[in-house]
Motif scaffolding. Structure first.
Motif, mmCIF file in Angstrom:
data_model
loop_
_atom_site.group_PDB
_atom_site.id
_atom_site.type_symbol
_atom_site.label_atom_id
_atom_site.label_comp_id
_atom_site.label_asym_id
_atom_site.label_seq_id
_atom_site.Cartn_x
_atom_site.Cartn_y
_atom_site.Cartn_z
ATOM 1 N N GLN A 231 0.834 -1.199 0.000
ATOM 2 C CA GLN A 231 0.000 0.000 0.000
ATOM 3 C C GLN A 231 0.871 1.252 0.000
ATOM 4 O OE1 GLN A 231 -2.875 0.040 3.165
ATOM 5 N NE2 GLN A 231 -3.886 -1.849 2.492
ATOM 6 N N ASP A 247 0.019 -5.455 1.017
ATOM 7 C CA ASP A 247 -1.361 -5.536 0.532
ATOM 8 C C ASP A 247 -1.452 -6.706 -0.430
ATOM 9 O OD1 ASP A 247 -3.993 -5.032 -0.081
ATOM 10 O OD2 ASP A 247 -3.540 -3.473 -1.550
ATOM 11 N N LEU A 268 -5.954 2.624 -3.504
ATOM 12 C CA LEU A 268 -5.517 1.247 -3.678
ATOM 13 C C LEU A 268 -5.959 0.688 -5.019
ATOM 14 C CD1 LEU A 268 -6.235 -0.199 -0.120
ATOM 15 C CD2 LEU A 268 -4.185 0.961 -0.961
#
Length: 535
Positions: A231, A247, A268
């Protein structure tokens, strides 16, 4: 006068950086070489479904990269020539319908050039390679297709290709006759564990970093970046990575440093096949702890506006094609398709350059959204009648013009001259200047004199901010090995932060001078054009 370009510092450098996650490793003990193939992965910044499989050749003694190629298909086999400085690479994949496609590639270790050898347009999926002599190569291939052939996934064909001089082989010179051979068992063996074991024995510091998507510098000299599988990460001025937030779903994309400079908003990435909504998170810059989380109703680009505050710009429903990302905008700009009044049913409509005034959107703790705000349709998104323009990265200049990249839609893919960078006055349909090329831009930014544009073939181009003329151009290399930039931020005049497909962060500088070292001079790749007059 010449312009020098220099890489002053590299963050995220490590052994085997070029290949990421290893899937196959083959050594040549006699010459002290190791060939490592990496995972076939999507490349940030290029077309929606573009992907590449890297193959690096390394010296076993010092782990320096001697040669690199990027294959279109996953790599299944490699073999060093017994005597010549050559590596053959077998690739391929199932097309999802009937065919097993692929290539037989020949990499010259001295020149770094790669040649695709199979004559047929679809090629063959190559599963195994073995040199029987200096002139004979044994090739194991999947069948051409699986039409009414249930054993096509476990069997294949084997052929021995004879050539008197493999180094003089022209492209596409191996025919279907050369590759004809008997049907044999062809198990699809997974070599990942062996490959990881091999590189781990040589170095414990390798790390499969991929695709830096954004990079920013903090006032205290720290650098933060987003990339696949992460991330956000933070690097200290010393060059040591301070922390990273993993992530598993995709990683971070856009970064906007919050006004307090103690946190950052991060947009994201979610895989396009997943129906889950995109997320935007706020992370503490001290340690990466999550402070806030929001889920926009539709796809958005997270952008930093001219006032320094974050905003969510509508990104449309067509992925990168409709995602206009304008940094430092005095308004929230986006590409919007509006149905024409005379349409009886929903159709393609017409694309407009749209904007929402920041003054009409309340400022709060979270990024501003133009939902419910008054939206102005400034002008048709395409300035040339008959052309459909897709979106890309961009910036707003100090005098309110927009400079952004994009591509011209064509049903057969990107055509020569089909990629552009344009400067437009938002009140005028006619552009100030247009720079056209054959490759897609991955990112751009500017300082007081120059627009810096990175492309998906590894080139970086400096355009004159006023007229779009080329000031300089060069292909990025690290230790002589080509790299492809995927993220670019100008931190001050002549200083650039660049993120690459192999997960490295390059701290770069440019300067004007009467002379510059030869290895820093710009050079062009095939097919790039120049500035075009407005039309």
């Amino acid at each position: 006068m010449t312009i020098s370009f220099r890489i002053d510092r590299i963050l995220g450098d490590r052994p085997f950086a070029e290949v990421g996650d290893p899937v196959l490793a083959v050594d040549d003990e006699g010459r002290g070489l190791l060939a490592v193939a990496g995972t076939h992965v999507a490349v940030a910044g290029v077309h929606e479904f573009s992907s590449t499989a890297p193959v690096g050749v390394y010296g076993i003694d010092d782990l320096t990269c001697r040669a690199l190629l990027r294959a279109r298909y996953p790599v299944h086999a490699m073999a060093f020539h017994p005597r010549l400085p050559l590596l053959v690479v077998g690739t391929g994949d199932y097309d999802g319908g009937y065919f097993f496609e692929g290539e037989l590639l020949l990499l010259d270790l001295e020149t770094g050039s790669a040649t695709s050898l199979i004559e047929h347009e679809l090629g063959r999926q190559v599963l195994g390679l073995e040199w029987l002599s200096e002139q004979e190569l044994r090739v194991l291939m999947a069948p051409p297709d699986d039409w009414q052939d249930k054993d096509a996934w476990t069997e294949g064909h084997v052929a021995v290709v004879h050539r008197p001089d493999w180094r003089a082989l022209p492209p596409r010179s191996i025919t279907g006759y050369d590759l004809a051979g008997p049907r044999v068992a062809a198990p699809r063996t997974d070599h990942r564990e062996d490959a990881c074991r091999t590189v781990s024995c040589l170095s414990t510091n390798w790390d499969p970093r991929r695709n830096v998507r954004a990079v920013e510098e903090l006032p205290n000299g720290r650098i933060v970046a987003t990339l696949d599988g992460v991330q956000l990460e933070s690097w200290l001025p010393s060059g040591r990575r301070q922390w990273a937030v993993p992530d598993d779903d995709g990683g971070g994309r856009d970064i906007v440093i919050a006004a307090d400079e103690r946190s950052a908003w991060v947009g994201l990435v979610r895989p396009p096949w997943e129906e889950r909504a995109q997320a935007v998170v706020r992370l503490a810059l001290q340690d990466g702890a999550q402070l806030d989380h929001l889920t926009p109703a539709d796809a958005v680009s997270l952008v930093r506006c001219a006032d320094g505050l974050p905003a969510l710009a509508p990104a449309g429903r067509n992925g990168k094609r409709s995602r206009l990302r304008i940094r430092r905008g005095s308004r929230i700009y986006f590409r919007e398709t509006v149905s024409t009044k005379d349409e009886q049913k929903p159709g393609p409509g017409e694309a407009w350059l749209a904007a929402a005034d920041l003054g009409s959107i309340p400022v709060g703790e979270r990024p501003r959204e133009p939902r419910g705000a008054e939206v102005d349709h400034l002008c048709p998104y395409s300035w040339k009648p008959g052309e459909t323009h897709f979106a890309g990265p961009g910036v707003e200049t100090a005098d309110g013009d927009l400079i952004y990249a994009g591509t011209v839609y064509h049903c057969h893919g990107l055509q020569p001259g089909g990629s552009f960078v344009v400067r437009r006055m938002v009140a005028s349909e006619e552009p100030t200047w247009v720079f056209r090329t054959d490759r897609k831009a991955t990112d751009l930014d500017h300082d007081m004199e120059t627009v810096y544009v990175t492309y998906d073939d590894g080139e970086i181009v400096g355009l004159d901010l006023r007229d779009g003329n080329v000031r300089w151009r060069r292909h990025l290399t690290v230790a002589g090995v080509p790299v492809v930039a995927t993220a670019l931020t100008v931190t001050e005049p002549g200083r650039l932060l660049i993120g690459t497909t192999d997960g490295r962060l390059l701290d770069c500088s440019t300067a004007a001078g009467d002379d510059c070292p030869a290895d820093h001079r710009s050079h062009r790749g095939g097919g790039h054009g120049g500035p075009h007059p407005p039309r």
